[in-house]
Design a protein around this motif. Structure first.
Motif, PDB file in Angstrom:
ATOM      1  N   MET A  17       0.829  -1.213   0.000  1.00 12.33           N
ATOM      2  CA  MET A  17       0.000   0.000   0.000  1.00 12.33           C
ATOM      3  C   MET A  17       0.860   1.258   0.000  1.00 12.33           C
ATOM      4  O   MET A  17       0.514   2.249  -0.650  1.00 12.33           O
ATOM      5  CB  MET A  17      -0.947  -0.012   1.197  1.00 12.33           C
ATOM      6  N   SER A  18       1.984   1.236   0.714  1.00 19.20           N
ATOM      7  CA  SER A  18       2.863   2.416   0.704  1.00 19.20           C
ATOM      8  C   SER A  18       3.382   2.678  -0.705  1.00 19.20           C
ATOM      9  O   SER A  18       3.507   3.829  -1.121  1.00 19.20           O
ATOM     10  CB  SER A  18       4.004   2.278   1.720  1.00 19.20           C
ATOM     11  N   ARG A  19       3.655   1.627  -1.452  1.00 15.55           N
ATOM     12  CA  ARG A  19       4.099   1.800  -2.841  1.00 15.55           C
ATOM     13  C   ARG A  19       2.982   2.428  -3.676  1.00 15.55           C
ATOM     14  O   ARG A  19       3.201   3.382  -4.431  1.00 15.55           O
ATOM     15  CB  ARG A  19       4.512   0.469  -3.459  1.00 15.55           C
ATOM     16  N   LEU A  20       1.765   1.901  -3.519  1.00 21.35           N
ATOM     17  CA  LEU A  20       0.635   2.426  -4.292  1.00 21.35           C
ATOM     18  C   LEU A  20       0.344   3.888  -3.958  1.00 21.35           C
ATOM     19  O   LEU A  20      -0.134   4.639  -4.805  1.00 21.35           O
ATOM     20  CB  LEU A  20      -0.611   1.579  -4.040  1.00 21.35           C
ATOM     21  N   MET A  21       0.644   4.299  -2.735  1.00 21.87           N
ATOM     22  CA  MET A  21       0.384   5.667  -2.290  1.00 21.87           C
ATOM     23  C   MET A  21       1.582   6.587  -2.479  1.00 21.87           C
ATOM     24  O   MET A  21       1.559   7.746  -2.070  1.00 21.87           O
ATOM     25  CB  MET A  21      -0.055   5.646  -0.833  1.00 21.87           C
ATOM     26  N   GLY A  22       2.664   6.070  -3.078  1.00 22.45           N
ATOM     27  CA  GLY A  22       3.841   6.886  -3.351  1.00 22.45           C
ATOM     28  C   GLY A  22       4.686   7.194  -2.135  1.00 22.45           C
ATOM     29  O   GLY A  22       5.455   8.159  -2.143  1.00 22.45           O
ATOM     30  N   VAL A  41       6.430  -7.256  -3.436  1.00 25.37           N
ATOM     31  CA  VAL A  41       5.252  -6.436  -3.776  1.00 25.37           C
ATOM     32  C   VAL A  41       5.529  -4.945  -3.663  1.00 25.37           C
ATOM     33  O   VAL A  41       4.810  -4.144  -4.258  1.00 25.37           O
ATOM     34  CB  VAL A  41       4.006  -6.822  -2.941  1.00 25.37           C
ATOM     35  N   THR A  42       6.561  -4.565  -2.919  1.00 23.55           N
ATOM     36  CA  THR A  42       6.901  -3.143  -2.806  1.00 23.55           C
ATOM     37  C   THR A  42       7.670  -2.664  -4.036  1.00 23.55           C
ATOM     38  O   THR A  42       7.680  -1.477  -4.342  1.00 23.55           O
ATOM     39  CB  THR A  42       7.701  -2.878  -1.514  1.00 23.55           C
ATOM     40  N   HIS A  43       8.314  -3.590  -4.768  1.00 20.64           N
ATOM     41  CA  HIS A  43       9.024  -3.259  -6.012  1.00 20.64           C
ATOM     42  C   HIS A  43      10.160  -2.267  -5.804  1.00 20.64           C
ATOM     43  O   HIS A  43      10.351  -1.355  -6.613  1.00 20.64           O
ATOM     44  CB  HIS A  43       8.081  -2.689  -7.075  1.00 20.64           C
TER      45      HIS A  43
END
Length: 143
Positions: A78-83, A104-106
């Motif tokens: 989710m932190s990745r998706l939220m930048g 998943v964090t990429h």
């Protein structure tokens, strides 16, 4: 300990490829994902953690590893998706939570270093993670 401006190179095992550079945020403690981080702002909210209130967004997160539930990977995803994900992750203790989490964090991730990152990296140091080569370059900023 290295002096300001000195560069130290460690070798390890890259888990998620790529290259990233940024300011280090260091803790010897494991980080809880579910209930331990706030993904919208990319910060640690675990009340008894030494990094409570600090943001890992865009930084090279140097930590022991993941603790808690399997929700760890979901919070960092989710932190990745939220930048607000870390720029890279450097950790010392492998488990299934962190293995899935770094995927998943990429972000470039490295472990199994040939030196102790907690002795060689301080918060604020400039760190370059080359997970493709399994190489971590530390440039000391402090004294």
């Amino acid at each position: 300990m290295a002096r300001s401006g000195e560069t130290v190179v460690l070798r390890g095992r890259g888990l998620v490829g790529g290259v990233a550079e940024g300011e280090a945020l260091v803790t010897r403690e494991a980080i809880s994902g579910w209930g331990g981080v706030e993904p919208r702002k990319g910060r640690v909210i675990e009340s008894r953690h030494e990094l409570v209130g600090q943001s890992f967004a865009g930084k090279v997160l140097v930590f022991r590893g993941a603790k808690g539930s399997s929700g760890w990977s979901g919070m960092f995803h989710m932190s990745r998706l939220m930048g607000s994900a870390p720029a890279a992750m450097v950790f010392t203790t492998m488990n299934t939570k962190i293995a899935l989490g770094v995927v998943v964090t990429h972000v470039p991730a490295i472990t199994d270093l040939d030196g102790d990152p907690f002795e060689l990296i301080a918060t604020g140091d400039l760190v370059r993670v080359d997970a493709d080569r399994g190489e971590l370059t530390i440039t000391r900023r402090g004294g």
